[in-house]
Design a protein around this motif. Structure first.
Motif, mmCIF file in Angstrom:
data_model
loop_
_atom_site.group_PDB
_atom_site.id
_atom_site.type_symbol
_atom_site.label_atom_id
_atom_site.label_comp_id
_atom_site.label_asym_id
_atom_site.label_seq_id
_atom_site.Cartn_x
_atom_site.Cartn_y
_atom_site.Cartn_z
ATOM 1 N N UNK A 125 0.785 -1.272 -0.089
ATOM 2 C CA UNK A 125 -0.078 0.105 0.076
ATOM 3 C C UNK A 125 1.028 1.199 -0.185
ATOM 4 N N UNK A 126 1.993 1.251 0.585
ATOM 5 C CA UNK A 126 2.778 2.509 0.663
ATOM 6 C C UNK A 126 4.220 1.969 1.134
ATOM 7 N N UNK A 127 5.215 2.841 1.154
ATOM 8 C CA UNK A 127 6.694 2.597 1.619
ATOM 9 C C UNK A 127 7.145 3.916 2.101
ATOM 10 N N UNK A 128 8.043 3.980 3.167
ATOM 11 C CA UNK A 128 8.722 5.062 3.656
ATOM 12 C C UNK A 128 10.169 4.682 3.836
ATOM 13 N N UNK A 129 11.069 5.735 3.338
ATOM 14 C CA UNK A 129 12.530 5.175 3.622
ATOM 15 C C UNK A 129 13.044 6.083 4.683
ATOM 16 N N UNK A 131 15.833 5.975 6.113
ATOM 17 C CA UNK A 131 17.349 6.199 6.362
ATOM 18 C C UNK A 131 18.149 5.134 6.141
ATOM 19 N N UNK A 132 17.935 4.165 7.384
ATOM 20 C CA UNK A 132 18.783 3.099 7.388
ATOM 21 C C UNK A 132 17.696 1.755 7.118
ATOM 22 N N UNK A 133 16.690 2.109 6.740
ATOM 23 C CA UNK A 133 15.845 0.694 6.177
ATOM 24 C C UNK A 133 14.572 1.356 5.712
ATOM 25 N N UNK A 134 13.827 0.748 4.898
ATOM 26 C CA UNK A 134 12.369 1.067 4.268
ATOM 27 C C UNK A 134 11.438 0.288 4.938
ATOM 28 N N UNK A 135 10.263 0.830 5.350
ATOM 29 C CA UNK A 135 9.201 0.366 5.835
ATOM 30 C C UNK A 135 7.883 0.221 4.948
ATOM 31 N N UNK A 136 7.424 -0.754 4.772
ATOM 32 C CA UNK A 136 6.482 -1.050 3.817
ATOM 33 C C UNK A 136 5.069 -1.392 4.438
ATOM 34 N N UNK A 137 3.825 -0.750 4.026
ATOM 35 C CA UNK A 137 2.684 -0.925 4.642
ATOM 36 C C UNK A 137 1.999 -2.148 3.712
ATOM 37 N N UNK A 138 1.441 -3.216 4.092
ATOM 38 C CA UNK A 138 0.828 -4.414 3.346
ATOM 39 C C UNK A 138 -0.694 -4.477 3.717
ATOM 40 N N UNK A 139 -1.072 -4.984 2.865
ATOM 41 C CA UNK A 139 -2.267 -5.697 2.786
ATOM 42 C C UNK A 139 -2.140 -7.111 2.333
ATOM 43 N N UNK A 140 -2.128 -8.140 3.267
ATOM 44 C CA UNK A 140 -2.125 -9.293 3.031
ATOM 45 C C UNK A 140 -3.362 -10.314 3.238
ATOM 46 N N UNK A 141 -4.044 -10.526 2.232
ATOM 47 C CA UNK A 141 -5.397 -11.287 2.308
ATOM 48 C C UNK A 141 -6.566 -10.509 3.193
ATOM 49 N N UNK A 148 9.783 -4.486 6.888
ATOM 50 C CA UNK A 148 11.050 -3.685 6.735
ATOM 51 C C UNK A 148 11.868 -4.318 5.896
ATOM 52 N N UNK A 149 12.855 -3.641 5.054
ATOM 53 C CA UNK A 149 13.895 -4.167 4.325
ATOM 54 C C UNK A 149 15.168 -3.121 4.418
ATOM 55 N N UNK A 150 16.256 -3.796 4.081
ATOM 56 C CA UNK A 150 17.121 -2.735 3.984
ATOM 57 C C UNK A 150 17.267 -2.010 2.561
ATOM 58 N N UNK A 151 16.743 -2.794 1.582
ATOM 59 C CA UNK A 151 16.671 -2.238 0.328
ATOM 60 C C UNK A 151 15.292 -2.865 -0.399
ATOM 61 N N UNK A 152 14.576 -1.968 -0.993
ATOM 62 C CA UNK A 152 13.217 -2.220 -1.745
ATOM 63 C C UNK A 152 13.427 -2.084 -3.232
ATOM 64 N N UNK A 153 13.067 -3.073 -3.869
ATOM 65 C CA UNK A 153 12.849 -2.874 -5.520
ATOM 66 C C UNK A 153 11.569 -3.150 -5.909
ATOM 67 N N UNK A 161 3.074 1.579 -8.820
ATOM 68 C CA UNK A 161 2.437 2.560 -7.804
ATOM 69 C C UNK A 161 3.679 3.048 -7.066
ATOM 70 N N UNK A 162 4.695 2.243 -6.808
ATOM 71 C CA UNK A 162 6.048 2.846 -6.048
ATOM 72 C C UNK A 162 6.635 3.982 -6.866
ATOM 73 N N UNK A 163 6.448 3.653 -8.300
ATOM 74 C CA UNK A 163 7.167 4.890 -9.016
ATOM 75 C C UNK A 163 6.398 6.277 -8.938
ATOM 76 N N UNK A 164 5.036 5.955 -8.786
ATOM 77 C CA UNK A 164 4.447 7.195 -8.641
ATOM 78 C C UNK A 164 4.637 7.805 -6.928
ATOM 79 N N UNK A 165 4.800 6.954 -6.082
ATOM 80 C CA UNK A 165 4.890 7.468 -4.637
ATOM 81 C C UNK A 165 6.273 7.997 -4.590
ATOM 82 N N UNK A 166 7.073 7.691 -5.277
ATOM 83 C CA UNK A 166 8.396 8.335 -5.292
ATOM 84 C C UNK A 166 8.706 9.753 -6.010
#
Length: 378
Positions: A125-129, A131-141, A148-153, A161-166
């Motif tokens: 649903x969205x992400x937020x960088x 600085x030291x990690x990226x936080x993802x908001x998810x809708x799973x079922x 969270x992840x060090x790097x998001x692709x 959607x991510x390109x638009x959010x950035x």
């Protein structure tokens, strides 16, 4: 501490290949895919030399070669005149395998490497960088959560959607057109004898006709449809006969599928700890089957950049961005040239195009055809 080293959004062929490359290198990866079921749509079929190298890199080259059909070469024609003919060496050979099968092989390979890496039915649903990690908001079922992840692709396709959010600009590039596509059983006494395991690109006054062999005795036909009139099987077959003289039996063919070919390129391929890959980074005309192969090549370059970034503790995608923007630009210019050559032309436009053909001559056009069909120079 991040829950994953790398999170990939989108489990298409490019996202899955990137996940396999990283998993082989011992990187903890999560792949989030909105679709709960497999994608069985009829899409890319050509695996070019860079694509073969990418599949070899994840241990699938042998499987793909066993199941695919290898092309012997191809021709570019106009009005019954052969403008260029290309015969492939072993190094140039293009393999034909429907994308749904390639996709299945990649999913199975990832499941062997990291059994719980693929998370289907999960929408980002969205992400937020941070600085030291990226936080993802998810809708799973239907259940909301975070990861969270060090790097998001972002491998989430043309409508990323991510390109638009950035806030990354999606820049239109030259080359667009409307087409209809259908997979048709080969008539052995007519088409197979004429075409065999060869691609044919008919650049006719009324518009382009492309013909590609498929496994199991079928061929894919792609026809320029500027007025959106070829979704009916009868009209589709009539257009092919009128432009090329080839008469098809459409009685057992799939219904023609309309599609719009466009070309775009992201202004940037990375922001902080988030990178774009595949169709999220560049939309390339399907003429010549370049999109999937270009995405796979990008995934290999990006995988190396991710490994270096993880070791260094900071994300640096400068070289990846530079190389892929250049490669995408070359692929799009090549596709734009052939889309222009295959667009409907009459009167002065037709005279100018014929003059261009004469000016090019056979050897230069043959080199262009080889570049198009085998993706050399990407």
């Amino acid at each position: 501490m991040p829950g994953h080293e790398v999170a990939i959004v989108g489990a298409g062929p490019v996202g899955l290949l990137l996940a396999c490359l990283l998993a082989q290198a011992g990187v903890a990866v999560a792949v989030y895919e909105q679709r709960a079921d497999a994608d069985d749509r009829s899409r890319a079929i050509g695996i070019h030399p860079p694509g073969r190298a990418a599949l070899d890199a994840v241990g699938l080259g042998g499987d793909v070669r066993r199941e695919s059909l290898g092309l012997d070469g191809g021709e570019v024609l106009c009005g019954g005149r052969m403008l260029a003919s290309v015969s492939f060496t072993a190094a140039q050979r293009v393999l034909i395998l429907p994308q749904r099968r390639t996709h299945t092989l990649l999913r199975e390979r990832l499941a062997r490497l990291q059994p719980r890496a693929l998370q289907v039915g999960h929408t980002v649903l969205g992400l937020r960088d941070e600085g030291d990690l990226v936080r993802l908001s998810l809708d799973g079922d239907g259940a909301l959560g975070e990861a969270t992840a060090s790097i998001v692709v972002a491998a989430d396709g043309v409508r990323s959607e991510i390109r638009g959010q950035l806030g990354i600009e999606w820049q239109e590039r030259p080359g667009a057109g409307s087409y209809a596509m259908a997979d048709v059983a080969v008539m052995a006494d007519v088409v197979d004898e004429m075409l065999g395991r060869r691609v044919q690109l008919h650049c006719e006054p009324s518009g382009l006709v492309e013909s590609f062999p498929l496994p199991q005795g079928r061929r894919r036909w792609v026809v320029a449809d500027p007025y959106d009139r070829l979704q009916d099987a009868t009209a589709f077959a009539h257009a092919i006969a009128e432009r090329t003289g080839i008469h098809l039996d459409m009685s057992e063919a799939s219904s023609p599928t309309p599609f719009r070919a466009q070309q775009h390129r992201a202004a940037r391929l990375a922001v902080g700890r988030v990178a774009l890959v595949g169709d999220a980074a560049h939309e390339t005309s399907p003429i010549g089957g370049q999109g999937m192969n270009l995405g796979w090549m990008g995934a290999r370059i990006l995988a190396s950049a991710i490994e270096v970034s993880l070791r260094a503790g900071t994300a640096d995608f400068t070289d990846y961005e530079r190389r892929m923007l250049c490669s995408a630009g070359r692929a799009q210019r090549r596709a734009s040239f052939y889309m222009a050559m295959g667009s409907p032309a009459h009167g002065l436009t037709l005279s100018v195009r014929n003059a261009l053909i004469r000016a090019l001559g056979s050897p230069p056009l043959c080199r262009r055809a080889a570049d198009l069909i085998t993706m050399r120079g990407i």
